[in-house]
Every structure is written in structure tokens, then in C-alpha cells.
Design a protein around this motif. Structure first.
Motif, short mmCIF file in Angstrom:
data_model
loop_
_atom_site.label_atom_id
_atom_site.label_comp_id
_atom_site.label_asym_id
_atom_site.label_seq_id
_atom_site.Cartn_x
_atom_site.Cartn_y
_atom_site.Cartn_z
N GLU A 150 26.68 -58.37 49.48
CA GLU A 150 25.57 -57.91 50.37
C GLU A 150 24.64 -58.98 50.16
O GLU A 150 23.94 -59.68 51.04
CB GLU A 150 24.87 -56.62 49.87
CG GLU A 150 23.59 -56.50 50.61
CD GLU A 150 22.86 -54.94 49.76
OE1 GLU A 150 21.76 -54.97 49.78
OE2 GLU A 150 23.77 -53.97 49.85
N SER A 151 24.74 -59.90 49.04
CA SER A 151 23.89 -60.78 48.69
C SER A 151 24.19 -62.01 49.81
O SER A 151 23.25 -62.88 50.27
CB SER A 151 23.96 -61.53 47.17
OG SER A 151 23.26 -62.62 47.15
N THR A 152 25.50 -62.26 49.98
CA THR A 152 25.90 -63.15 50.71
C THR A 152 25.53 -63.14 52.16
O THR A 152 24.94 -64.00 53.07
CB THR A 152 27.47 -63.40 50.81
OG1 THR A 152 27.92 -63.54 49.41
CG2 THR A 152 28.02 -64.52 51.68
N LYS A 153 25.64 -61.77 52.61
CA LYS A 153 25.02 -61.59 53.90
C LYS A 153 23.61 -61.85 54.04
O LYS A 153 22.99 -62.42 55.25
CB LYS A 153 25.48 -59.98 54.38
CG LYS A 153 27.00 -59.81 54.41
CD LYS A 153 26.98 -58.59 55.13
CE LYS A 153 26.69 -57.25 54.42
NZ LYS A 153 27.08 -56.13 55.05
N SER A 158 19.35 -65.10 56.57
CA SER A 158 17.91 -65.53 56.64
C SER A 158 18.02 -66.78 57.68
O SER A 158 16.95 -67.60 57.79
CB SER A 158 17.64 -66.06 55.18
OG SER A 158 18.53 -67.15 54.58
N LYS A 159 19.35 -67.20 58.10
CA LYS A 159 19.38 -68.56 58.93
C LYS A 159 19.28 -67.83 60.39
O LYS A 159 19.55 -66.59 60.74
CB LYS A 159 20.33 -69.16 58.75
CG LYS A 159 20.68 -69.91 57.30
CD LYS A 159 22.02 -70.49 57.08
CE LYS A 159 21.92 -70.75 55.59
NZ LYS A 159 23.23 -71.43 55.35
N ARG A 160 19.10 -68.57 61.24
CA ARG A 160 19.18 -68.41 62.75
C ARG A 160 20.59 -68.77 63.08
O ARG A 160 21.13 -69.58 62.94
CB ARG A 160 18.13 -69.08 63.66
CG ARG A 160 18.64 -68.81 64.98
CD ARG A 160 17.33 -69.39 66.07
NE ARG A 160 17.41 -69.09 67.22
CZ ARG A 160 17.95 -69.99 68.18
NH1 ARG A 160 18.18 -71.18 67.91
NH2 ARG A 160 18.03 -69.33 69.60
N TRP A 161 21.32 -67.79 63.97
CA TRP A 161 22.64 -67.96 64.41
C TRP A 161 22.64 -67.63 66.09
O TRP A 161 22.15 -66.73 66.73
CB TRP A 161 23.58 -66.71 64.11
CG TRP A 161 23.68 -66.92 62.34
CD1 TRP A 161 22.82 -66.21 61.44
CD2 TRP A 161 24.53 -67.70 61.55
NE1 TRP A 161 23.23 -66.53 60.41
CE2 TRP A 161 24.25 -67.65 60.21
CE3 TRP A 161 25.48 -68.88 61.83
CZ2 TRP A 161 24.87 -68.21 59.11
CZ3 TRP A 161 26.11 -69.16 60.82
CH2 TRP A 161 25.78 -68.97 59.72
N ASP A 162 23.00 -68.90 66.43
CA ASP A 162 23.14 -68.91 68.02
C ASP A 162 24.27 -68.19 68.52
O ASP A 162 24.42 -67.68 69.76
CB ASP A 162 23.25 -70.33 68.76
CG ASP A 162 22.00 -70.78 68.48
OD1 ASP A 162 20.84 -70.29 68.43
OD2 ASP A 162 21.65 -72.11 68.04
N ASP A 163 25.29 -67.73 67.66
CA ASP A 163 26.63 -67.01 67.93
C ASP A 163 26.97 -66.32 66.99
O ASP A 163 27.20 -66.57 65.83
CB ASP A 163 27.54 -68.22 68.45
CG ASP A 163 28.99 -67.54 68.72
OD1 ASP A 163 28.95 -66.09 68.60
OD2 ASP A 163 29.92 -68.30 68.97
N ASP A 169 31.99 -66.23 60.80
CA ASP A 169 32.99 -67.34 60.27
C ASP A 169 32.38 -67.68 58.87
O ASP A 169 33.08 -67.98 57.78
CB ASP A 169 33.08 -68.62 61.27
CG ASP A 169 33.90 -68.29 62.12
OD1 ASP A 169 34.57 -66.89 62.13
OD2 ASP A 169 33.76 -68.88 63.11
N ALA A 170 30.93 -67.76 58.64
CA ALA A 170 30.25 -68.18 57.44
C ALA A 170 30.66 -67.29 56.27
O ALA A 170 30.43 -67.56 55.13
CB ALA A 170 28.91 -68.46 57.83
#
Length: 188
Positions: A150-153, A158-163, A169-170
Motif C-alpha cells: 500500500e505504501s508503494t502504491k 503521488s506522481k502523474r502517469w500518462d499511461d 510496471d513501476a
């Protein structure tokens, strides 16, 4: 029920995202007990659509783990005898209101038009199915790894993901580490 195994045909060799890459706003929600009910409703819908096909249906992903915050997307895995025999399952799922999103080697993904339920289709015996269930079962029983995941997610979201695939994958390194501990805990 169809139980005889059909001759295996060549599978697709590329990844096809029907509709192209999608940027979505992703956010975590506290675990919602209704997610299990939504799964049961879709399991029934899938069983009805695939009544003539021998399938197994499991709730996977974060929404299947009580106490784990998740994106409010119900992930379901359905196993079929032959992933290449799309005529056995795909048209029936499309008729039941799902939309094809991904066609790739060994995997098809259909989803609801609202994008709140993803149905992963895999061939019976595919190691990916065992991995989905291993991760789910371990996170259900191991509070430390559940908190780590959960912490990882939360950090990634908290970042923007265009895909959304890049977001998925992260998480890979953490998921692999958790699955390794799960295998160790099972003595595998």
C-alpha cells in the motif's frame, strides 16, 4: 460444458491495446466491503455468459485483499482451456457488455465500459494465474507486506502517469519481492 481440449493454434505475437494508450487519474480508496459483492455480481455475469465453457473465476488484485487500499477497479482472472480459441469466450463476454481492451500473447483483457471491472483471461495452467493467487493470498495474510504494498502504491500515485501500464510496471520490483517472500512462506 465444453471440457475437451481443442488443438492449440498460434497465439498473437504482439500487444494490442484496443483504443490506444490511456491516461487516467488514479487514486487509492480505503478498502470497501462492497468490492466483494461487485466481484460476485460479475462472477455470476461471466458464468452466465460462458455457461458452455469450463472456466475458473477468481477475484484478484488489491480489491480482493481486505484492509488494503486500492484503485476502485475490480480485477478478475478467468481461466479457459485455450486462450487462442477466442470464439469460445470472447464474443459471449462482449455480448454480456464487456469491451475488449488488450490482446497479447497468453492474455486477453475485457472490461466494463465504466472501466471499473477488468477481466483477465488466461489459459488454464498459465503460471501468471498462480502468481496472481499467490500475491493475493499472501497479502491477505501478511500485514507487513500488505502495508509495504500500500505504501508503494501511495508513493507511486503521488506522481502523474500518462499511461496506466507505466504505473503498473513501476510496482514490479516490490511485487516480485513480496511474491518471493510468499513462496518462502509456502516452502516453495
Amino acid at each position: 460444458m465444453i471440457t475437451s481440449r481443442k488443438p492449440r493454434r498460434p497465439d498473437v505475437t504482439t500487444v494490442e491495446f484496443v483504443g490506444g494508450v490511456e491516461a487516467l487519474v488514479l487514486e487509492l480508496h480505503s478498502h470497501d466491503e462492497r468490492w466483494a459483492d461487485i466481484f460476485r455480481d460479475h462472477r455470476r455475469r461471466i458464468r452466465d455468459a460462458l455457461a458452455a465453457v469450463d472456466v475458473e473465476i477468481e477475484h484478484i488484485g488489491s480489491t480482493s485483499v481486505p484492509g488494503l487500499a486500492a484503485k476502485p477497479i475490480i480485477d478478475i482472472v478467468v481461466t479457459v482451456d485455450d486462450i487462442t480459441a477466442e470464439e469460445d469466450y470472447l464474443d459471449a463476454l462482449l455480448a454480456a457488455g464487456y469491451e475488449l481492451r488488450v490482446r497479447e500473447p497468453g492474455h486477453r483483457l475485457v472490461r466494463t465500459p465504466a472501466r471499473d471491472v477488468h477481466v483477465h483471461l488466461c489459459e488454464r495452467g498459465d503460471p501468471a494465474v498462480d502468481d496472481y493467487l499467490l500475491l493475493r493470498d499472501h497479502l491477505r495474510s501478511d500485514a507487513r507486506d500488505r502495508a509495504l504494498y500500500e505504501s508503494t502504491k501511495r508513493t507511486l500515485l503521488s506522481k502523474r502517469w500518462d499511461d496506466t501500464n507505466d504505473y503498473a510496471d513501476a510496482k514490479t520490483a516490490v511485487i516480485l519481492a513480496i511474491k518471493e517472500r510468499a513462496r518462502d512462506a509456502r516452502g516453495q
